[in-house]
Scaffold this motif. Structure first.
Motif, PDB file in Angstrom:
ATOM      1  N   GLY A  63       0.819  -1.197   0.000  1.00 53.46           N
ATOM      2  CA  GLY A  63       0.000   0.000   0.000  1.00 53.46           C
ATOM      3  C   GLY A  63       0.856   1.251   0.000  1.00 53.46           C
ATOM      4  N   SER A  66       2.726   1.899   3.258  1.00 54.03           N
ATOM      5  CA  SER A  66       3.366   0.742   3.893  1.00 54.03           C
ATOM      6  C   SER A  66       4.724   1.091   4.504  1.00 54.03           C
ATOM      7  N   THR A 124       5.551  -2.716  -1.726  1.00 54.17           N
ATOM      8  CA  THR A 124       5.240  -4.009  -1.119  1.00 54.17           C
ATOM      9  C   THR A 124       6.451  -4.524  -0.343  1.00 54.17           C
ATOM     10  N   GLN A 138      -0.089 -10.466  12.315  1.00 53.42           N
ATOM     11  CA  GLN A 138      -1.085  -9.744  11.515  1.00 53.42           C
ATOM     12  C   GLN A 138      -2.001  -8.912  12.403  1.00 53.42           C
ATOM     13  N   LEU A 142      -2.490  -4.863  12.227  1.00 53.58           N
ATOM     14  CA  LEU A 142      -3.816  -4.267  12.030  1.00 53.58           C
ATOM     15  C   LEU A 142      -4.204  -3.363  13.195  1.00 53.58           C
ATOM     16  N   LYS A 145      -2.690  -0.079  12.414  1.00 53.17           N
ATOM     17  CA  LYS A 145      -2.937   0.432  11.064  1.00 53.17           C
ATOM     18  C   LYS A 145      -3.689   1.755  11.088  1.00 53.17           C
ATOM     19  N   LYS A 149      -3.251   3.706   4.554  1.00 48.32           N
ATOM     20  CA  LYS A 149      -3.613   2.956   3.354  1.00 48.32           C
ATOM     21  C   LYS A 149      -2.644   1.787   3.194  1.00 48.32           C
ATOM     22  N   THR A 151      -2.482  -2.695   3.253  1.00 45.93           N
ATOM     23  CA  THR A 151      -3.133  -4.010   3.263  1.00 45.93           C
ATOM     24  C   THR A 151      -2.171  -5.024   3.871  1.00 45.93           C
ATOM     25  N   GLU A 153      -1.718  -9.075   4.691  1.00 39.72           N
ATOM     26  CA  GLU A 153      -2.272 -10.369   4.294  1.00 39.72           C
ATOM     27  C   GLU A 153      -1.183 -11.436   4.336  1.00 39.72           C
TER      28      GLU A 153
END
Length: 358
Positions: A63, A66, A124, A138, A142, A145, A149, A151, A153
């Motif tokens: 993102g 990131s 990335t 994870q 989160l 976060k 912006k 992601t 995963e």
């Protein structure tokens, strides 16, 4: 990603900073003792041992936000890759860092891979961590976060491999590895120490990707790692218990003392600037018979006179890691087992550590 194009920059004369490293010849006594390629038939031409690290897993963070997002959580700068050239990059890079809690203790140790950026793609990063804490990592990401912006995963399609030379004197440097392993999405040196060779991320069989490669026994990898004093995963670095500087994070290129703020920075920076680290993780080797069940983590390590020298952390067979007071490591040490027996052990200082610590 066109894997062949990704590694095109590894050709002689075309490599960027990520490929400028050359494998330093290690004394045979270290790698031969570690048994990384024990049993390799010289006639087979095997010069590299490839270890599938099933205990390691990957988390993808991507993102536009990131990079600043991760910088606020990690102890180190990010391994930012160079720009992509056409459809491929010449410089995927790796770095090492820890996530800390607010008390400055290690939560997760990670190897970060900065993937090539193209104008049509978002920045990335891949985070390699202990597979048992993928979900916890994870959730941790989160939790912080907020509105960024980003992601987060899992990345189950790629497997993590370690690549070590079987015989440094015959491996021909890194040339055969870097020029011909053209099917790997990511191939880069281990950022912690040259003693740990290379990291390879691939969907395919690692030993088939590396010319002269053979599948290695995972226990040989861990023995080598313990002999080199390199902690990895939750057994060696218990979450919420291990302190980063006592765990030799600075020696393993895993911390920046000039970067911006991150969670857990205050205690770590204060300890660094005081310049006093009385205990460290040292590689240890047992010279006596080890109980069948092994040595329990946290077992007290004692001097010859019975004074406390530290605690055993983790290991495999007759090698492992122990958190010891630096001034106690030169004398005879032992651990008292549950059967009331004594097991002698010897602590050593890895040759790749800074000279001032030896």
């Amino acid at each position: 990603m066109a894997a062949a194009a990704l590694l095109r920059g590894a050709a002689p004369g075309c490599g960027g900073p990520a490929w400028s490293w050359r494998l330093r010849a290690a004394p045979r006594r270290h790698l031969a003792h570690s048994g990384c390629c024990q049993g390799a038939d010289s006639a087979s031409g095997a010069t590299w041992a490839c270890f599938l690290l099933g205990e390691r897993a990957l988390v993808r963070v991507r993102g536009p936000d990131s990079a600043p997002f991760l910088l606020g959580l990690l102890t180190n700068e990010l391994p930012l890759p160079g720009p992509a050239v056409g459809e491929a990059s010449t410089s995927a890079r790796a770095g090492y860092a820890h996530f800390l809690n607010v008390q400055g203790r290690t939560l997760y140790d990670v190897i970060l891979y900065g993937l090539p950026e193209r104008s049509s793609e978002q920045p990335t990063f891949l985070l390699e961590c202990d597979s048992s804490v993928v979900d916890a990592l994870q959730r941790h990401l989160l939790l912080h976060k907020i509105r960024r912006k980003v992601t987060v995963e899992p990345c189950p399609e790629l497997r993590v491999w370690a690549v070590l030379p079987c015989a440094p004197g015959e491996a021909g440097g890194v040339g055969p590895l870097r020029k011909k392993a053209v099917c790997a999405p990511v191939l880069t040196r281990d950022p912690r120490t040259y003693r740990m060779g290379w990291r390879l991320l691939s969907q395919d069989e690692g030993s088939a990707l590396v010319p002269g490669g053979r599948l290695g026994d995972l226990q040989d990898y861990h023995r080598h790692r313990y002999q080199q004093g390199v902690p990895e995963g939750v057994h060696d670095l218990p979450p919420g218990v291990a302190l980063p500087l006592e765990s030799n994070l600075a020696f393993m290129n895993g911390i920046s003392f000039t970067k911006g703020c991150y969670i857990g920075q205050e205690l770590t920076a204060r300890t660094h600037h005081m310049g006093v680290i009385r205990k460290r993780l040292f590689p240890v080797q047992f010279s006596g018979a080890v109980p069948g069940g092994g040595i329990a983590p946290g077992a007290s390590v004692l001097t010859e006179s019975g004074q406390a020298a530290g605690k055993y952390r983790a290991g495999l067979g007759d090698v492992g890691l122990a958190l010891l007071r630096s001034e106690k490591i030169k004398g005879p040490l032992h651990i008292r087992t549950s059967e009331s027996g004594l097991v002698a052990l010897t602590a050593s200082v890895p040759d790749w550590w800074p000279t001032a610590t030896k």
